[in-house]
Enzyme design. Sequence first.
Site, PDB file in Angstrom:
ATOM      1  N   HIS A   1     -10.356  -7.005  -3.961  1.00 32.57           N
ATOM      2  CA  HIS A   1     -10.037  -6.022  -2.946  1.00 32.57           C
ATOM      3  C   HIS A   1     -10.247  -6.168  -1.432  1.00 32.57           C
ATOM      4  O   HIS A   1     -11.268  -7.029  -1.183  1.00 32.57           O
ATOM      5  CB  HIS A   1     -10.686  -4.707  -3.334  1.00 32.57           C
ATOM      6  CG  HIS A   1     -10.696  -3.620  -2.244  1.00 32.57           C
ATOM      7  ND1 HIS A   1     -11.737  -3.235  -1.445  1.00 32.57           N
ATOM      8  CD2 HIS A   1      -9.665  -2.401  -2.082  1.00 32.57           C
ATOM      9  CE1 HIS A   1     -11.493  -2.138  -0.907  1.00 32.57           C
ATOM     10  NE2 HIS A   1     -10.231  -1.885  -0.960  1.00 32.57           N
TER      11      HIS A   1
ATOM     12  N   LYS B   1       0.736  -1.208   0.046  1.00 31.38           N
ATOM     13  CA  LYS B   1      -0.036   0.083   0.131  1.00 31.38           C
ATOM     14  C   LYS B   1       0.933   1.035   0.030  1.00 31.38           C
ATOM     15  O   LYS B   1       1.758   1.473   0.927  1.00 31.38           O
ATOM     16  CB  LYS B   1      -0.901   0.021   1.239  1.00 31.38           C
ATOM     17  CG  LYS B   1      -1.700   1.277   1.568  1.00 31.38           C
ATOM     18  CD  LYS B   1      -2.681   1.540   0.306  1.00 31.38           C
ATOM     19  CE  LYS B   1      -3.940   0.681   0.559  1.00 31.38           C
ATOM     20  NZ  LYS B   1      -4.895   0.922  -0.270  1.00 31.38           N
TER      21      LYS B   1
END
Lengths: 421, 421
Positions: free
Chosen positions: B321, B194
Amino acid sequence: MSTRPAVRGAVVTPIAFPDPPLLNAAGVHQPWALRSIIELRLGGELVGLGESYGDEPHLALLHRTAAALVGLDPFDLADLRRRVAAALGAGFDVADRHGLTGGSSPAKTMARVLAPFEVACLDLQGKLTDRPVCDLLGGRYRDRVPFSAYLFYKWAGHPGAEPDEWGEALDPAGIVAQAQRMVRQYGFGSIKLKGGVFPPEEEIAAIRALREAFPAHPLRLDPNAVWTVPTSVKVAEETEGLLEYLEDPTEGIPGMAEVAARAPMPLATNMCVIQFAELPEAMARRAVGVVLADHHYWGGLRACAELAAVCRIWDVGLSMHSNSHLGISLAAMVHLAAATPNLSYAVDTHTPWQCGVDVLRTPLRFADGSIEVPAGPGLGVELDRAALARMSADYLRCGIRERDDTGYLRQVRPDFERPLW
Amino acid sequence: MSTRPAVRGAVVTPIAFPDPPLLNAAGVHQPWALRSIIELRLGGELVGLGESYGDEPHLALLHRTAAALVGLDPFDLADLRRRVAAALGAGFDVADRHGLTGGSSPAKTMARVLAPFEVACLDLQGKLTDRPVCDLLGGRYRDRVPFSAYLFYKWAGHPGAEPDEWGEALDPAGIVAQAQRMVRQYGFGSIKLKGGVFPPEEEIAAIRALREAFPAHPLRLDPNAVWTVPTSVKVAEETEGLLEYLEDPTEGIPGMAEVAARAPMPLATNMCVIQFAELPEAMARRAVGVVLADHHYWGGLRACAELAAVCRIWDVGLSMHSNSHLGISLAAMVHLAAATPNLSYAVDTHTPWQCGVDVLRTPLRFADGSIEVPAGPGLGVELDRAALARMSADYLRCGIRERDDTGYLRQVRPDFERPLW
């Protein structure tokens, strides 16, 4: 979890039933229509039903696949797909000789073979869980499914035979009479004319006559792609305000896109978008406004639900295509339509042309042009074994092994070629 | 057919569980993550489970919907949809304050509210029919679902608290150490970082360090759309050969399309394609090469199966996701992935960050980075009522009512603004 159910045997029975001499761009329907009835047996009384085409090359693939299904868990449609692919192996293209659904490809052949077994598995799933198939597809968006009257130009009877009960329809008056009878008998609320038989002006005249006789019925015309782009545009302009959609006026996605850009009504298709691979180009070019799904060649009910999702997302209309079929196919269509939120038009069916002949103990009935979703588990229909045996015998003796509308018409008109107007 | 099952009551329990200070473009995770656990009761012991977001405005909609479900047949997902729409009524938009999933719309809100109830219905369907949910979605394409390590830049611990067991990761060495621990502990075969936290060059350095430490692991980078188009193109060029995909480098379909046309690797998204209405433009512009499905906001497992079909037809990759979640969501993801033929990449999950905390009696276990499809009927998981009660009490006392990564980071860095590089 308890023991998984497993298929003990799969039986494919080719059948034939009488078919009237319905004219289309490829020729004329032969005296017998071929189908195949699929039974997946779980042991005991539990049987799942499917229905498919009956042409010999297709039958060979159905038989080869049926032999590979022993042990299949009817809930595992992924395993079904693997087994079908393995059974078919490589190089298994089968083309239609009637030429009304485009060329062949391995994906299309796979879809056509998979479909009736998938329907039979869903029928079993429903019977095992005491649920109608529409519930297994995601729930019921309607209790009744509307169908459309499906008109054909036709001869009075097959050559050498007595006129059939529907009689001749070769001009606007004959078409209107046919429509009046069909609407009276079944209550259909919309009307489709199979065209591509006479020059466009004659078919436009038939549409005008239908509009006069049925001021409020939505009308459709389907010439099976025998018009050029300019002819298609001209017909579209001349029928503005008369048609809810114009079906397959011309061949191929590029041509359809050209016509669609200039036609005042949506274009429908069961010819240029008949497999998933064709959707991206069709959507990108806005070639069609309505896709006519058909679980028999899209690969089953779940595949059609995927197609329906694409139509919903891309804001394209959706209805259903029909070939000559019997009650198992009709029941599958009804369940699929019930579970499809975005069914935008009444569904096509050839059922009236089968004149009550069916493989079901209790055929589904039309009321006000619609069929109620069968209440029983699975498809909610029961095989009439005596009828099946009779139709199987008819298959063996009828002599037809592959649908060939063109060859049959050439017996009467040896110089017949598919028209292009 | 026998009597249809009917929902007797629906319970929505908001819960909170500890969450580490994971950094992202919007800020940093608060000390407590919020979720909601949905129980649909059929009477007796039969309960269907679902899991969703726990933010207060969303909870209000879940509660309103739950009250409208008495009498629902868990097989009738069409009726569920009607009930949810009626319960929500008009004007029910709820935006995310964390701002990581785009703006709000009635369709998105409907999908987010529908999803956990749909999962609970599918869990009930499975329990009623003694089948795992993946079978009800169309069969099992895999027995084990691969997940990806999900790395975050993070503080050692929450401000004022002791360092957590994962410790600090604010540079390439910290990220590599985090990856080594996570891969050792869970066996993940691919790694996602991320990003969007530090300037792109620092995050590229972390990717290079990961490549050195893990020569064979596919790598991904997700800056949550905080790069301009030129920056995105530059990063894409500099990471050529390093990334299996680059996730949401820039905002919006037009920008993504511009980057996609020049990037050597596919672009993935869970930001610019997050509802069906966005698919046509995304496909037409070839804006994305991978869609990251998430049943929590696409509207449930069947909706994700429709999304998967679109990705298959348009030849776009598919994976999943993840937000901070617990085991019911994880089980639903595993069943969906098992039933999805075209799952093209290992799935994201935050599970390691929850450090073993779960609402399940027997949490799903990772082996070699994968989770086996639970064997039991339905989702195949069982609620730990003591854990639920504890987490419900934690919700009541934690003081957080809406996820707010930005507000939380501003307590430490009052001048924080979402970056744009």
